[in-house]
Design a protein around this motif. Structure first.
Motif, PDB file in Angstrom:
ATOM      1  N   ARG A 176       0.832  -1.200   0.000  1.00  0.00           N
ATOM      2  CA  ARG A 176       0.000   0.000   0.000  1.00  0.00           C
ATOM      3  C   ARG A 176       0.870   1.255   0.000  1.00  0.00           C
ATOM      4  O   ARG A 176       1.929   1.266   0.629  1.00  0.00           O
ATOM      5  N   GLY A 213       0.133  -4.979   0.966  1.00  0.00           N
ATOM      6  CA  GLY A 213      -1.170  -4.814   0.357  1.00  0.00           C
ATOM      7  C   GLY A 213      -2.034  -6.059   0.427  1.00  0.00           C
ATOM      8  O   GLY A 213      -1.621  -7.121   0.893  1.00  0.00           O
ATOM      9  N   HIS A 231      -1.624   0.753  -3.175  1.00  0.00           N
ATOM     10  CA  HIS A 231      -1.567  -0.021  -4.397  1.00  0.00           C
ATOM     11  C   HIS A 231      -1.405   0.910  -5.601  1.00  0.00           C
ATOM     12  O   HIS A 231      -1.777   2.089  -5.536  1.00  0.00           O
TER      13      HIS A 231
END
Length: 288
Positions: A172, A210, A174
């Motif tokens: 993250r 993520g 993304h």
């Protein structure tokens, strides 16, 4: 052949003829050296001209030599007539052996490198040394190597015929989107707590791994898939697989296995069967 590989091959034209049997930079030898890095190679017992290969990226703190120490996986690949190209990542920590990949510059530890150019360089080098076909190379990797494979598949899907990350996806935030079409097989352990399917925070939230399913959504969009739900399901040994039928010249599949953070038994043959299917390579019989 891809443009980057052609350019690298042109620079290597003065190298000697490919070595068919010599273990120039294999399991026990010193690594092969290129302008931007080093790599090791494992060959089939009887190497053939124009053989395919798996370029496999180690996890964080690993080495190319360590990759070739994964005997079950490596032997399963070479038994199928494939070479294994095992590059070395960049230094990870001062005074520590092992490396990491520059999949995102903001996550780099010591230095960065254009990894896509490095991989093209070593594929071209291995093609000259061992007569590997640069158009028949599957890019794969485990954990941090899987992160690198995922990011390269997103940024430059045309760089390799297909991608097969194991236990590694995006971090993250993304990417906003991915280029396509791409051929990708993602494999993950159901009980993986190092790279959980949902992601996790590291360094008190400084970094965030993520969500694997959110990443698959980016690849579905890149492949112009009409629906988010899978087109079909199948089981291969311990692997529970789901796939999406999307745009022409694309392939997207997710394989879940009942284990943790590792490259599971049977993965090599499943991945090579998939690679041969989606790239229209002739299938060969192998076993792990």
């Amino acid at each position: 052949m891809r443009a980057a590989a052609w350019a690298a091959l042109a620079c290597l034209a003065a190298l000697p003829a490919p070595a068919q049997t010599a273990d120039v930079c294999g399991r026990e030898a010193e690594p092969c050296t290129t302008d931007t890095g080093t790599y090791h190679v494992a060959l089939p017992d009887t190497p053939e001209a124009g053989m395919p290969a798996v370029l496999f990226l180690h996890g964080a703190g690993g080495t190319g030599r360590g990759t070739l120490g994964m005997r079950g996986t490596i032997n399963a690949i070479t038994d199928r007539g494939y070479a294994v190209i095992a590059p070395d990542g960049l230094p990870w920590r001062p005074g520590r052996r092992g490396g990491i990949w520059s999949f995102r510059e903001d996550l780099a530890r010591l230095e960065t490198r254009d990894e896509g150019a490095f991989f093209a360089e070593i594929v071209a080098d291995a093609a000259m040394r061992y007569d590997i076909d640069p158009d028949r190379v599957l890019l794969s990797g485990f954990s941090a190597g899987g992160f690198m494979v995922t990011y390269l598949a997103c940024r430059t899907p045309e760089a390799f015929p297909a991608y097969a990350p194991v236990s590694g996806g995006f971090w993250r935030p993304h990417p906003e989107d991915c280029a396509g079409p791409v051929k990708l097989l993602h494999t993950h352990g159901f009980t993986d707590s190092t790279v959980p399917l949902e992601g996790r925070p590291l360094r008190s939230g400084q970094w965030l791994q993520g969500d694997i399913f959110e990443g698959l959504g980016l690849f579905r969009a890149a492949n112009d898939c009409a629906r988010p739900d899978a087109s079909g399901y199948r089981t291969t040994g311990q692997f529970m697989r789901r796939y999406w039928d999307c745009a022409a010249d694309s392939a997207l599949e997710f394989a879940l296995f009942p284990g943790g953070h590792g490259v599971p038994a049977g993965w090599a043959n499943m991945a090579l069967d998939w690679f041969e299917d989606v790239t229209a390579l002739p299938q060969e019989t192998g076993g792990q």
